[in-house]
Scaffold this motif. Structure first.
Motif, PDB file in Angstrom:
ATOM      1  N   GLN A  47      34.323  38.924  43.620  1.00 35.38           N
ATOM      2  CA  GLN A  47      34.953  40.120  44.208  1.00 35.38           C
ATOM      3  C   GLN A  47      36.458  39.921  44.349  1.00 35.38           C
ATOM      4  O   GLN A  47      37.252  40.783  43.967  1.00 35.38           O
ATOM      5  N   GLN A  48      36.872  38.777  44.887  1.00 38.78           N
ATOM      6  CA  GLN A  48      38.292  38.529  45.079  1.00 38.78           C
ATOM      7  C   GLN A  48      39.002  38.273  43.752  1.00 38.78           C
ATOM      8  O   GLN A  48      40.152  38.654  43.587  1.00 38.78           O
ATOM      9  N   LYS A  49      38.312  37.664  42.804  1.00 36.02           N
ATOM     10  CA  LYS A  49      38.906  37.468  41.475  1.00 36.02           C
ATOM     11  C   LYS A  49      39.253  38.822  40.859  1.00 36.02           C
ATOM     12  O   LYS A  49      40.349  39.027  40.354  1.00 36.02           O
ATOM     13  N   ARG A  50      38.312  39.768  40.922  1.00 37.96           N
ATOM     14  CA  ARG A  50      38.558  41.104  40.354  1.00 37.96           C
ATOM     15  C   ARG A  50      39.695  41.811  41.085  1.00 37.96           C
ATOM     16  O   ARG A  50      40.557  42.441  40.462  1.00 37.96           O
ATOM     17  N   ALA A  51      39.708  41.713  42.414  1.00 32.83           N
ATOM     18  CA  ALA A  51      40.769  42.365  43.198  1.00 32.83           C
ATOM     19  C   ALA A  51      42.139  41.785  42.849  1.00 32.83           C
ATOM     20  O   ALA A  51      43.109  42.534  42.655  1.00 32.83           O
ATOM     21  N   LEU A  52      42.226  40.460  42.740  1.00 30.86           N
ATOM     22  CA  LEU A  52      43.500  39.836  42.385  1.00 30.86           C
ATOM     23  C   LEU A  52      43.904  40.194  40.968  1.00 30.86           C
ATOM     24  O   LEU A  52      45.076  40.478  40.701  1.00 30.86           O
ATOM     25  N   CYS A 105      48.563  37.718  35.120  1.00 33.60           N
ATOM     26  CA  CYS A 105      48.203  36.320  35.368  1.00 33.60           C
ATOM     27  C   CYS A 105      46.749  36.067  34.984  1.00 33.60           C
ATOM     28  O   CYS A 105      45.913  36.968  35.051  1.00 33.60           O
ATOM     29  N   ASP A 106      46.467  34.827  34.604  1.00 31.53           N
ATOM     30  CA  ASP A 106      45.104  34.420  34.293  1.00 31.53           C
ATOM     31  C   ASP A 106      44.434  33.981  35.587  1.00 31.53           C
ATOM     32  O   ASP A 106      44.831  32.982  36.183  1.00 31.53           O
ATOM     33  N   VAL A 107      43.432  34.732  36.029  1.00 31.38           N
ATOM     34  CA  VAL A 107      42.725  34.441  37.265  1.00 31.38           C
ATOM     35  C   VAL A 107      41.361  33.865  36.917  1.00 31.38           C
ATOM     36  O   VAL A 107      40.573  34.497  36.224  1.00 31.38           O
ATOM     37  N   LEU A 153      46.048  28.638  44.536  1.00 28.18           N
ATOM     38  CA  LEU A 153      44.656  28.488  44.953  1.00 28.18           C
ATOM     39  C   LEU A 153      44.358  29.548  46.005  1.00 28.18           C
ATOM     40  O   LEU A 153      45.066  29.658  47.008  1.00 28.18           O
ATOM     41  N   PHE A 154      43.306  30.325  45.774  1.00 28.38           N
ATOM     42  CA  PHE A 154      42.886  31.386  46.690  1.00 28.38           C
ATOM     43  C   PHE A 154      41.486  31.029  47.157  1.00 28.38           C
ATOM     44  O   PHE A 154      40.534  31.103  46.385  1.00 28.38           O
ATOM     45  N   LEU A 155      41.351  30.603  48.410  1.00 27.93           N
ATOM     46  CA  LEU A 155      40.054  30.181  48.935  1.00 27.93           C
ATOM     47  C   LEU A 155      39.341  31.319  49.647  1.00 27.93           C
ATOM     48  O   LEU A 155      39.964  32.074  50.399  1.00 27.93           O
ATOM     49  N   VAL A 156      38.043  31.420  49.393  1.00 28.30           N
ATOM     50  CA  VAL A 156      37.188  32.396  50.073  1.00 28.30           C
ATOM     51  C   VAL A 156      36.000  31.650  50.673  1.00 28.30           C
ATOM     52  O   VAL A 156      35.584  30.625  50.143  1.00 28.30           O
ATOM     53  N   PHE A 201      45.610  42.192  49.202  1.00 28.07           N
ATOM     54  CA  PHE A 201      46.779  42.761  48.530  1.00 28.07           C
ATOM     55  C   PHE A 201      48.046  41.984  48.883  1.00 28.07           C
ATOM     56  O   PHE A 201      48.909  41.769  48.044  1.00 28.07           O
ATOM     57  N   ILE A 202      48.160  41.567  50.134  1.00 28.86           N
ATOM     58  CA  ILE A 202      49.311  40.769  50.545  1.00 28.86           C
ATOM     59  C   ILE A 202      49.322  39.451  49.772  1.00 28.86           C
ATOM     60  O   ILE A 202      50.348  39.055  49.210  1.00 28.86           O
ATOM     61  N   ALA A 203      48.180  38.781  49.723  1.00 31.96           N
ATOM     62  CA  ALA A 203      48.087  37.525  48.972  1.00 31.96           C
ATOM     63  C   ALA A 203      48.362  37.764  47.489  1.00 31.96           C
ATOM     64  O   ALA A 203      49.083  36.986  46.848  1.00 31.96           O
ATOM     65  N   GLY A 204      47.805  38.833  46.940  1.00 29.38           N
ATOM     66  CA  GLY A 204      48.028  39.152  45.526  1.00 29.38           C
ATOM     67  C   GLY A 204      49.496  39.384  45.211  1.00 29.38           C
ATOM     68  O   GLY A 204      50.012  38.895  44.198  1.00 29.38           O
TER      69      GLY A 204
END
Length: 115
Positions: A69-74, A81-83, A58-61, A39-42
């Protein structure tokens, strides 16, 4: 549950304080599991990349099973935004995204290819 019935997500005070303190800096945040790092990153991405400069983020996992999972959360957090996602074995999404969720290895491999 339809989008109109989803509860609106809000940052906790300590999360908001962290996002406010980051400003425009590059940072690494180390926090315990389930403390709200995504959530902080988002929120940071939403403020600085989606509502601000419109540069890609860029969001690295660390693992392929976390990419979706992180794509959906963001996407739930920043909505407008287009994720995009990219991991080993997938087709590179090109450059038409605001946020790319990827594993480090897939991202490094994509940098060696020309698209």
């Amino acid at each position: 549950m339809s989008d109109s019935h989803k509860p609106k997500l809000q940052l906790r005070k300590y999360q908001k304080d962290i996002v406010d303190a980051i400003g425009n800096e590059n940072v690494i945040i180390k926090m315990p599991t389930a403390s709200g790092k995504t959530f902080i990153a988002g929120e940071f991405i939403k403020r600085r990349h989606c509502e601000g400069s419109r540069r890609a983020a860029l969001f690295l996992v660390p693992a392929c099973d976390l990419v979706g999972q992180q794509k959906r959360a963001l996407k739930d957090w920043i909505g407008e935004c287009d994720v995009a996602e990219y991991m080993g074995g997938a087709t590179c999404p090109g450059r038409s995204f605001d946020v790319l969720v990827s594993t480090p290895q897939a991202f490094l491999v994509s940098k060696t290819k020309s698209y």
